[in-house]
Design an enzyme around this catalytic site. Structure first.
Site, short mmCIF file in Angstrom:
data_model
loop_
_atom_site.label_atom_id
_atom_site.label_comp_id
_atom_site.label_asym_id
_atom_site.label_seq_id
_atom_site.Cartn_x
_atom_site.Cartn_y
_atom_site.Cartn_z
N HIS A 1 -6.75 41.06 40.93
CA HIS A 1 -7.89 39.87 39.88
C HIS A 1 -9.24 40.02 40.65
O HIS A 1 -10.17 39.41 41.36
CB HIS A 1 -7.94 38.13 40.85
CG HIS A 1 -6.37 37.44 40.94
ND1 HIS A 1 -6.09 36.42 41.73
CD2 HIS A 1 -5.96 37.73 39.90
CE1 HIS A 1 -4.88 36.01 41.03
NE2 HIS A 1 -5.04 36.63 40.18
N ASN B 1 -6.44 31.76 40.76
CA ASN B 1 -6.47 32.66 39.35
C ASN B 1 -7.70 32.50 38.86
O ASN B 1 -7.50 31.49 37.90
CB ASN B 1 -4.76 32.66 39.15
CG ASN B 1 -4.04 32.15 39.85
OD1 ASN B 1 -3.75 31.31 41.17
ND2 ASN B 1 -2.47 33.04 40.16
N GLN C 1 -0.32 29.39 46.37
CA GLN C 1 0.89 29.57 45.97
C GLN C 1 2.53 29.38 46.71
O GLN C 1 2.61 30.48 47.34
CB GLN C 1 0.51 30.61 44.41
CG GLN C 1 -0.21 30.34 43.69
CD GLN C 1 -0.21 31.27 42.78
OE1 GLN C 1 -1.04 31.62 41.61
NE2 GLN C 1 0.41 32.20 42.97
N HIS D 1 5.39 28.84 46.72
CA HIS D 1 6.72 28.58 44.80
C HIS D 1 8.13 29.97 44.96
O HIS D 1 8.10 30.78 46.36
CB HIS D 1 6.17 29.04 44.38
CG HIS D 1 5.16 30.48 44.21
ND1 HIS D 1 4.63 31.24 42.74
CD2 HIS D 1 4.98 31.10 45.15
CE1 HIS D 1 3.81 31.85 43.10
NE2 HIS D 1 3.86 32.34 44.36
#
Length: 608
Positions: A542, A585, A443, A445
């Site tokens: 997770h 994810n 990711q 971002h």
């Protein structure tokens, strides 16, 4: 087993499906079952503390002028719980302020006790010691700190972690991450394609919502150019969100978008009940008396945690709910915790020092419960974008038709701003997908986590976060045990982690770190105090494998329809059902399992 069962509550009769947990997975079970005409009762241990307002079906919708007054109080509107808290305007304008919201929503699962002396403490004050460690609120004297997932945490409340999640919804890599639902590869692909398409519709996933962001395109197209000759793919993150009429803002999706019809449609509201601040303590098991190995759930024991509030609808503090089918989807930790507590024996022995297994709950009816757990090693850094990239903004380097107007409008309004990127320009949302060659999820971002806030003296338009998530192999010895004598803050058996990475896991983690550094330096230089680092185990949030679903009872808890082995009316849901190691994810894949399990429940009950 404990023999004392609570009384069945007279208010809740004719329930088809009982669901423990109101996150996106429990909400998916509820929506599917109610849509099929079943009566559903959902139990949530936390409160409903975030809402959105939606018009009731069949009512006149107010005009846009009326809505600006206050949609919450307009006739014909109803509050739907489980709204993403990041949608509030203060966090849309300043994402770093959302860090504290996430911190406030998370409760650490297992905290090893610390017997270090505090020499500056008032001598007359009570101090813990080796003989009398603190044990409240998740403090766990049995937890070995070298085997802990120290940052593993849970969120309690309607919507669960979806009220503050990143909304990243990638599909699993079919060769490494994705579990098998059918032995025939072609059939397996077809099943997953259908489930993923449904799940993306349920969550409202899109990869187009940041297409007209300057920062997003600077990051995305720079990396595409840098790795063009290396065969590496960079693309937009798939996110559960949609852009609003004001193009600088998005609405992030959460459990409320799944539950919406159950509140706004009067016919469906009649079939749906949500109990908040109610703990599902256990499911009540009737063991098979005929030696055929099949057990039945005859009730769910529920405790009202706020029995004296004005919102209490009944006087019983603890009661049972009878349903035809029971679903436990309360998160990877709590789902296993409820099933373990359901098998807790009435024993009377003293705790034993050192964490001996004799003081943990014997889960003999589900022997693989909370074994083969997986989590994600995680690397993180932040960079300040290269000067050449920022100076290129005036030149429209990628020849995008909408770009010059945005830059011109900003520079006209703010001529002294040295950064010619609009203040409200949407953040970058980029990924290079998990692959055989690079087996980690990425990711690239700008978002809020429980860490990584940027100082107010730094212009966050320059900052890019890089979060890389690896995977670990499922191994039987990696597990959670639940204590007989220590309880968490909600009076449930205290979880204790016993987790170690394999040599292969460690080697992949180092390779992932090297890859992250290579990618980061293509974009800029490291932000001081946010140089490349490994994060505390569990921080990805997770956790999986606690109630793993698979084709054989030998090493799974449930079958591929999430029906618990040797039980005829018990299902599980959530990230805990995923039996594979994965870097991406997991929410989208967990929704797939919930859709599949719901169809199985509906078909089973239709036969009755």
């Amino acid at each position: 087993m404990a023999n004392t069962n609570p009384n069945f509550h007279p208010r809740y009769q004719d329930i088809d499906v009982f669901i423990a947990g109101s996150g996106p997975i429990g909400s998916t079970f509820a929506k599917k079952c109610v849509d099929a005409g079943l009566r559903v009762l959902m139990c949530e241990i936390g409160a409903a503390d975030s809402f959105t307002s939606k018009p009731l079906k069949g009512h006149h919708a107010p005009t846009s002028h009326d809505e600006t007054y206050s949609a919450n109080f307009e006739p014909g509107y109803i509050k739907v719980p489980g709204y993403h808290k990041k949608n509030e305007i203060e966090y849309q304008k300043d994402i770093d302020r959302f860090v504290n919201v996430i911190k406030g929503a998370l409760s650490t699962v297992s905290i090893p006790t610390n017997n270090t002396s505090i020499p500056t403490l008032d001598p007359a004050s009570f101090q813990n010691s080796q003989e009398r460690p603190f044990v409240s609120l998740g403090k766990n004297p049995i937890q070995n700190p070298f085997e802990n997932l120290g940052a593993e945490a849970v969120t309690r409340g309607v919507g669960g972690m979806s009220t503050h999640w990143t909304c990243s919804t990638p599909r699993f890599n079919p060769y490494v991450e994705r579990p098998k639902l059918d032995e025939n590869p072609k059939k397996d692909d077809e099943i997953w394609e259908n489930l993923y398409a449904q799940a993306e519709k349920v969550l409202g996933s899109s990869n187009k919502e940041f297409d007209q962001s300057i920062r997003h395109n600077l990051v995305l197209k720079t990396l595409q150019k840098e790795y063009k000759n290396k065969g590496r793919v960079f693309k937009p993150l798939t996110l559960a969100c949609h852009r609003l009429d004001d193009p600088d803002y998005v609405e992030w999706h959460a459990a409320d978008s799944i539950l919406e019809d159950l509140f706004t449609d009067p016919a469906k509201r009649e079939k749906f009940t949500l109990l908040t601040n109610h703990r599902c303590t256990r499911v009540i098991i009737r063991e098979d008396a005929h030696g055929k190995g099949k057990h039945t759930i005859v009730g769910a024991e529920v405790t009202n945690l706020l029995p004296k509030t004005a919102h209490n609808l009944h006087s019983d503090t603890t009661f049972a709910i009878r349903a035809k089918t029971y679903v436990v989807a309360a998160g990877a930790v709590a789902t296993a915790q409820i099933l373990a507590n359901s098998q807790k024996a009435d024993i009377n022995i003293e705790p034993i020092e050192g964490g001996d297994d004799r003081i943990t709950i014997d889960t003999r009816l589900t022997p693989n419960l909370a074994r083969y757990i997986t989590e994600q090693p995680m690397t993180f850094c932040q960079i300040v974008m290269d000067e050449s990239l920022i100076k290129s903004v005036d030149k429209n380097p990628f020849n995008l038709p909408w770009w010059p107007a945005k830059v011109a409008a900003h520079t006209k309004r703010h001529p002294r701003d040295p950064i010619h990127i609009p203040f409200r320009d949407p953040e970058p949302q980029v990924t290079t997908p998990f692959s055989k060659e690079h087996p980690w999820h990425t990711q690239i971002h700008r978002d809020a986590f429980s860490y990584g806030a940027v100082a107010e003296t730094i212009d966050t338009r320059l900052i890019v976060d890089l979060r890389f998530f690896g995977y670990v192999e499922p191994r039987k010895e990696n597990r959670i045990v639940f204590q007989q004598f220590y309880e968490d803050a909600y009076d449930m058996p205290q979880p204790t982690f016993r987790f170690q990475m394999s040599d292969d896991d460690k080697a992949r983690s180092r390779a992932m770190m090297a890859d992250m550094c290579d990618v980061a330096l293509k974009l800029g230089g490291y932000l001081p105090d946010s140089q490349p680092q490994f994060m505390t185990p569990g921080l990805a949030l997770h956790l999986a494998g606690t109630v793993r679903a698979g084709p054989t009872k030998k090493d799974h808890v449930a079958d591929t329809h999430c029906k618990v082995y040797d039980f005829d009316n018990l299902y599980v849901g959530g990230n805990g059902v995923i039996p594979t190691g994965f870097g991406a994810n997991p929410t989208l894949t967990s929704i797939c399992y919930a859709l599949r399990a719901s169809e199985h429940i509906i078909a089973s009950l239709k036969k009755c």
